[in-house]
Design an enzyme around this catalytic site. Structure first.
Site, PDB file in Angstrom:
ATOM      1  N   ARG A   1       0.852  -1.121   0.082  1.00 43.73           N
ATOM      2  CA  ARG A   1      -0.104  -0.113  -0.001  1.00 43.73           C
ATOM      3  C   ARG A   1       1.031   1.310   0.162  1.00 43.73           C
ATOM      4  O   ARG A   1       0.310   2.406  -0.500  1.00 43.73           O
ATOM      5  CB  ARG A   1      -0.881  -0.013   1.205  1.00 43.73           C
ATOM      6  CG  ARG A   1      -2.241  -0.951   1.130  1.00 43.73           C
ATOM      7  CD  ARG A   1      -1.822  -2.325   1.470  1.00 43.73           C
ATOM      8  NE  ARG A   1      -0.943  -2.613   2.625  1.00 43.73           N
ATOM      9  CZ  ARG A   1      -0.156  -3.787   2.719  1.00 43.73           C
ATOM     10  NH1 ARG A   1       0.021  -4.406   1.884  1.00 43.73           N
ATOM     11  NH2 ARG A   1       0.564  -3.677   3.870  1.00 43.73           N
TER      12      ARG A   1
ATOM     13  N   CYS B   1      -5.016  -2.752   9.371  1.00 44.82           N
ATOM     14  CA  CYS B   1      -4.121  -1.879   8.689  1.00 44.82           C
ATOM     15  C   CYS B   1      -4.739  -0.771   8.500  1.00 44.82           C
ATOM     16  O   CYS B   1      -5.760  -0.259   7.801  1.00 44.82           O
ATOM     17  CB  CYS B   1      -3.839  -2.607   7.288  1.00 44.82           C
ATOM     18  SG  CYS B   1      -2.724  -1.614   6.491  1.00 44.82           S
ATOM     19  N   ASN B   2      -4.008   0.515   9.044  1.00 46.99           N
ATOM     20  CA  ASN B   2      -4.365   1.842   8.806  1.00 46.99           C
ATOM     21  C   ASN B   2      -4.526   2.292   7.228  1.00 46.99           C
ATOM     22  O   ASN B   2      -5.591   2.749   6.952  1.00 46.99           O
ATOM     23  CB  ASN B   2      -3.696   2.916   9.851  1.00 46.99           C
ATOM     24  CG  ASN B   2      -3.978   2.572  11.517  1.00 46.99           C
ATOM     25  OD1 ASN B   2      -4.980   3.429  11.824  1.00 46.99           O
ATOM     26  ND2 ASN B   2      -3.027   1.897  11.802  1.00 46.99           N
ATOM     27  N   THR B   3      -3.450   2.113   6.708  1.00 48.01           N
ATOM     28  CA  THR B   3      -2.998   2.428   5.480  1.00 48.01           C
ATOM     29  C   THR B   3      -4.157   1.950   4.576  1.00 48.01           C
ATOM     30  O   THR B   3      -4.669   2.608   3.654  1.00 48.01           O
ATOM     31  CB  THR B   3      -1.689   2.342   4.945  1.00 48.01           C
ATOM     32  OG1 THR B   3      -0.698   2.740   5.899  1.00 48.01           O
ATOM     33  CG2 THR B   3      -1.438   2.647   3.582  1.00 48.01           C
ATOM     34  N   ALA B   4      -4.471   0.810   4.581  1.00 46.37           N
ATOM     35  CA  ALA B   4      -5.181   0.036   3.684  1.00 46.37           C
ATOM     36  C   ALA B   4      -6.701   0.572   3.835  1.00 46.37           C
ATOM     37  O   ALA B   4      -7.479   0.120   2.789  1.00 46.37           O
ATOM     38  CB  ALA B   4      -5.487  -1.541   3.812  1.00 46.37           C
TER      39      ALA B   4
ATOM     40  N   THR C   1       1.773   5.874   8.126  1.00 43.14           N
ATOM     41  CA  THR C   1       2.254   6.128   6.678  1.00 43.14           C
ATOM     42  C   THR C   1       1.774   7.515   5.909  1.00 43.14           C
ATOM     43  O   THR C   1       0.679   7.936   6.476  1.00 43.14           O
ATOM     44  CB  THR C   1       2.032   4.869   5.823  1.00 43.14           C
ATOM     45  OG1 THR C   1       0.529   4.899   5.459  1.00 43.14           O
ATOM     46  CG2 THR C   1       2.273   3.577   6.665  1.00 43.14           C
TER      47      THR C   1
ATOM     48  N   LYS D   1       8.921  -4.609   9.612  1.00 46.45           N
ATOM     49  CA  LYS D   1       8.301  -5.726   8.694  1.00 46.45           C
ATOM     50  C   LYS D   1       9.301  -6.812   8.397  1.00 46.45           C
ATOM     51  O   LYS D   1       8.666  -7.906   8.226  1.00 46.45           O
ATOM     52  CB  LYS D   1       7.743  -5.087   7.441  1.00 46.45           C
ATOM     53  CG  LYS D   1       6.371  -4.445   7.727  1.00 46.45           C
ATOM     54  CD  LYS D   1       6.077  -3.697   6.359  1.00 46.45           C
ATOM     55  CE  LYS D   1       4.563  -3.048   6.461  1.00 46.45           C
ATOM     56  NZ  LYS D   1       3.678  -3.794   6.563  1.00 46.45           N
TER      57      LYS D   1
ATOM     58  N   CYS E   1      -0.213   3.301  12.687  1.00 45.14           N
ATOM     59  CA  CYS E   1       0.412   1.985  11.808  1.00 45.14           C
ATOM     60  C   CYS E   1       0.457   0.838  12.795  1.00 45.14           C
ATOM     61  O   CYS E   1       0.955   1.025  13.868  1.00 45.14           O
ATOM     62  CB  CYS E   1       1.814   2.535  11.185  1.00 45.14           C
ATOM     63  SG  CYS E   1       2.482   1.287  10.193  1.00 45.14           S
TER      64      CYS E   1
END
Length: 218
Positions: free
Chosen positions: A49, A78-81, A119, A156, A185
């Protein structure tokens, strides 16, 4: 009637496992049967992402499979997604919004200027949502944001030795006037110890887990 929770996971795998642990810990249970039922798709092959990967179609298909397997409501640690929320909702199930949930937790904690570690995409989501809530969010500058992303990719890669560096970035938010820190995140809570901070620490993963339990236990 209890609802079955479908979880879109794998972004990243360790963060998803952390969410499941917090989901279990948030459940008032005296026996196995007191927990909510969870259907999980832990898919590490979702396009990145953070590098322009087109995750939307993959997330839509995951949501449809969870729906077909019997899920009543969806969550995604998942915050970004969450930038692809509309793709997920196309499966026809409600998505418990992690960004909104974390914002509400920050407001409940008394924050007026919450700082966000996230992010670029997550920061954009938090900027809008927190502003809509009447809060004044605080973010890292460009240099510190680049350092944050470098830490995320180290986490990660299973490098959990970056806690002090992450705490240093959180301290920058406080120096800029933040009165709370949101872990925006899901890798952040894997390394950042809340005791390192002098203000409330809002773990978006934990907040999402608590909300999932509340919704699915009704």
């Amino acid at each position: 009637m209890r609802k079955i929770l479908g979880v879109l996971g794998g972004m990243g795998p360790a963060a998803t496992v952390d969410f499941l642990g917090k989901l279990q810990a948030a459940t008032p249970a005296a026996r196995d049967q007191d927990h909510i039922r969870v259907l999980m798709d832990l898919n590490p092959y979702i396009p990145d992402r953070n590098t322009g990967g087109e995750a939307g179609p993959v997330l839509r298909d995951m949501a449809a499979r969870l729906r077909d397997a019997g899920a009543d409501v969806l969550a995604m640690p998942c915050n970004t997604a969450h930038a692809f929320s509309e793709n997920i909702k196309a499966a026809g199930l409600p998505l418990i919004d992690m960004i909104e949930t974390a914002g509400e937790a920050a407001r409940t904690a008394g924050a007026k200027r919450p700082g966000v570690l996230g992010t670029a995409s997550a920061v954009a989501l938090y900027r809008r949502r927190l502003s809509d809530m009447g809060l004044e969010p605080v973010f890292l500058n460009e240099e510190a944001q680049a350092a944050f992303m470098a830490l995320i990719y180290r986490i990660k890669a299973s490098d959990l030795s970056v806690g002090l560096e992450m705490a240093g970035l959180a301290a920058r938010l406080l120096d800029n006037g933040a009165d709370a820190v949101i872990a925006g995140c899901t890798e952040v809570p894997l390394v950042l110890n809340p005791s390192e901070l002098s203000t409330p620490f809002i773990d978006a993963t934990e907040a999402l887990a608590r909300r999932c339990v509340a919704i699915c236990s009704d």
